[in-house]
Design a protein around this motif. Structure first.
Motif, PDB file in Angstrom:
ATOM      1  N   LEU A  63       1.088  -0.901  -0.098  1.00 15.89           N
ATOM      2  CA  LEU A  63       0.345   0.016  -0.122  1.00 15.89           C
ATOM      3  C   LEU A  63       0.883   1.062   0.063  1.00 15.89           C
ATOM      4  O   LEU A  63       0.767   2.306  -1.270  1.00 15.89           O
ATOM      5  N   ARG A  64       2.170   1.321   0.683  1.00 16.16           N
ATOM      6  CA  ARG A  64       2.801   2.474   0.690  1.00 16.16           C
ATOM      7  C   ARG A  64       3.609   2.839  -0.014  1.00 16.16           C
ATOM      8  O   ARG A  64       3.308   3.766  -0.721  1.00 16.16           O
ATOM      9  N   GLN A  65       4.291   1.436  -0.464  1.00 13.07           N
ATOM     10  CA  GLN A  65       4.694   1.313  -1.907  1.00 13.07           C
ATOM     11  C   GLN A  65       3.774   2.193  -3.411  1.00 13.07           C
ATOM     12  O   GLN A  65       4.603   2.673  -3.640  1.00 13.07           O
ATOM     13  N   GLY A  66       2.771   1.297  -3.334  1.00 13.68           N
ATOM     14  CA  GLY A  66       1.486   1.749  -3.957  1.00 13.68           C
ATOM     15  C   GLY A  66       1.587   3.082  -4.284  1.00 13.68           C
ATOM     16  O   GLY A  66       1.708   3.426  -5.179  1.00 13.68           O
ATOM     17  N   ALA A  67       1.564   3.933  -2.911  1.00 14.59           N
ATOM     18  CA  ALA A  67       0.925   5.515  -2.876  1.00 14.59           C
ATOM     19  C   ALA A  67       2.096   5.940  -3.515  1.00 14.59           C
ATOM     20  O   ALA A  67       1.980   7.126  -4.144  1.00 14.59           O
ATOM     21  N   TRP A  68       3.276   5.772  -3.041  1.00 14.27           N
ATOM     22  CA  TRP A  68       4.680   6.369  -3.304  1.00 14.27           C
ATOM     23  C   TRP A  68       4.536   6.672  -5.298  1.00 14.27           C
ATOM     24  O   TRP A  68       5.192   7.574  -5.620  1.00 14.27           O
ATOM     25  N   ALA A  69       4.836   5.552  -5.438  1.00 17.89           N
ATOM     26  CA  ALA A  69       4.972   5.112  -6.757  1.00 17.89           C
ATOM     27  C   ALA A  69       3.924   5.848  -7.965  1.00 17.89           C
ATOM     28  O   ALA A  69       4.298   6.101  -9.119  1.00 17.89           O
ATOM     29  N   ALA A  70       2.091   5.603  -7.648  1.00 17.42           N
ATOM     30  CA  ALA A  70       1.115   6.357  -7.750  1.00 17.42           C
ATOM     31  C   ALA A  70       1.817   7.770  -8.236  1.00 17.42           C
ATOM     32  O   ALA A  70       1.873   8.638  -9.153  1.00 17.42           O
ATOM     33  N   TYR A  71       2.408   8.432  -6.866  1.00 14.33           N
ATOM     34  CA  TYR A  71       2.344   9.947  -6.559  1.00 14.33           C
ATOM     35  C   TYR A  71       3.432   9.837  -7.995  1.00 14.33           C
ATOM     36  O   TYR A  71       3.523  11.291  -8.333  1.00 14.33           O
TER      37      TYR A  71
END
Length: 177
Positions: A63-71
């Motif tokens: 979740l955290r990695q996905g949020a930062w990657a999408a950012y």
């Protein structure tokens, strides 16, 4: 009226409903991003991670990695609608990490995906007001009960944030009614 220092109760069920709602809102605009950058799966991966949490998965590094990657994908996108679509995906994955504080900033965690998705659809339609109204109406009608219940425990959405902030405040007011 709650203050920023007040703690609020947040159940896992509420967090899952909020994350699922955010994922549904962001998923509506993945095509906008993917038409711009078809080989970039980061926003879709973020939305999928949020949906997995909503369906009963654990809050985990995906979740955290996905949020930062999408950012980061939003920062690399060129078309404004694609930027907002990627931001919607980032907010969807981050929604699972809503804090139990009565802070106006937390409203962005709940409604950020919906507001950015609304802006992405607005931009993709050449700012057709009927598209914007329809998108906000869809977001209002599809919000599960937990979204309104948690929003009512928080101060109203903060000022600022440009057009996305304006859309966020419109949706916030509608969901509190």
């Amino acid at each position: 009226m709650p203050t920023d220092s007040d703690k609020i109760e947040l159940s896992t069920h509420e967090l899952r409903e909020i994350a699922g709602y955010a994922a549904d809102c962001a998923r509506r605009t993945l095509g906008i991003f993917e038409r711009s950058l078809p080989a970039d799966s980061r926003p879709r991966d973020a939305v999928d991670a949020a949906q997995a949490f909503a369906a009963g998965g654990r809050r985990n590094s995906a979740l955290r990695q996905g949020a930062w990657a999408a950012y980061r994908a939003a920062r690399e996108a060129v078309q404004p609608a694609a930027v907002d679509a990627a931001h919607a995906a980032s907010h969807a994955a981050a929604a699972a990490y809503l804090h139990p504080r009565a802070s106006a900033h937390q409203v962005k965690h709940i409604l950020g995906a919906a507001a950015h998705a609304s802006r992405a659809e607005e931009l993709a339609s050449a700012e057709d007001p009927s598209v914007t109204a329809g998108t906000l109406d869809w977001a209002r009608r599809h919000a599960p009960p937990a979204v309104g219940a948690v929003l009512r425990r928080l101060p109203p959405a903060p000022p600022g944030g440009g057009r996305v902030g304006e859309l966020l405040r419109v949706l916030d007011a509608a969901l509190r009614a």
